[in-house]
Design a protein around this motif. Sequence first.
Motif: not given
Length: 390
Positions: A9-19
């Motif tokens: 139920n969650a997505l994890f990103f290390s940078s805004i550019d990945e979203i």
Amino acid sequence: MNFYKKTANALFFSSIDEISEEIWTSLDCEQNLYFHRNFLKSIEKNHPEIKFLYIVLIDKNKKPKAFASIQIINFYFENVQNELKFHLQKLRSFGQKIYLLPKKKPLQLLICGNTFVSGEHGLFIHQHQDKKKSINEMAQAILHFVDLDVSLKIDAFLFKDFINESLSITDELKKYNYHPFLVEPNMVLNLHENWRNFDDYLASMKTKFRVKAKKALQLSAAIKIEEVILRNIETQLPKMTALYQKVATKANFNLGDFNLATYQDLKENFGDQYILKTYWLQGEIVGFMSGLINENSLDAHFVGIDYNLNREHAIYQRMLYDYIEIAIKKNLKTINFGRTASEIKSSVGATPQDLTMYVRHKKSITNRILKLFLQRVQPTSFQQKFPFKN
């Protein structure tokens, strides 16, 4: 730490550019500029010492329903002043004696919120979602992520800063052993509908405070105020940074140092919505002020002041009146002045707004001790002024 992880139920990103664009469109959160990708990217780009994490909760149809901005910092006890510092030093001393806290290392602190700005800027929940459920899911997602990423050595978790109206929802965090506490309040000025210009604001004040305002304007009359624009910002940043450091060292609660190079990106991305002015005296910068127009509010951000000239030329007081004049001209409803210098802000009409933080230590024994210490912490008292006529 370039990672991308996913749970049920969650997505994890290390940078805004990945979203992806699709996620931003579904969240529909960017009307609030603190959740605008360009604002978050500006902070991320200019603070390499911080580890960034962005969590997107998804529903059963895999549609985004909530978003969290996470910043992982090294927290130094020395960055806290006054009564809170006294209690934290006692906590650290006790924790070291029983080997629960490191003697010299800083705490690795995971913050849901903006390290540099007061307010509810860490957690966005889509309007059609169950907010209590989403808070629970976000707390679980953060703990799950820390367990997933073995490279992270998180000592403590912090959710900041929630207004009283939100506490019926955010108190869900207590289920995960978070402890609520207060530090300095946000000082808020609600602008009157009949203030069409700065003279109207002055006319609404009691004589004593109106005289004080006019004296400050008189003392600061020799100061020249200039808009900072992209063309001249680089040449001014070194002096602005030096003045900012003078103010930052006086703050009661400072989670980290702000890199003023961020202003260049904020001005580029937000133009006139980002306020940035320098104050000049005899060809030298003696101060600066910054702020963001977010929806119907003007949020005061960092300022810099030459304290050697402040009393003689009323630099800081002039800045406060300039924030007010800008907000009136822009037909805004509120000014969020932030946490510092509460008494002088109350003298221009601001009133305190409590902001609650929630903290927990990863170790259960330390967390129970932390709760006992936090129960003693109270915001620094100040004399509230009432400058307006009844």
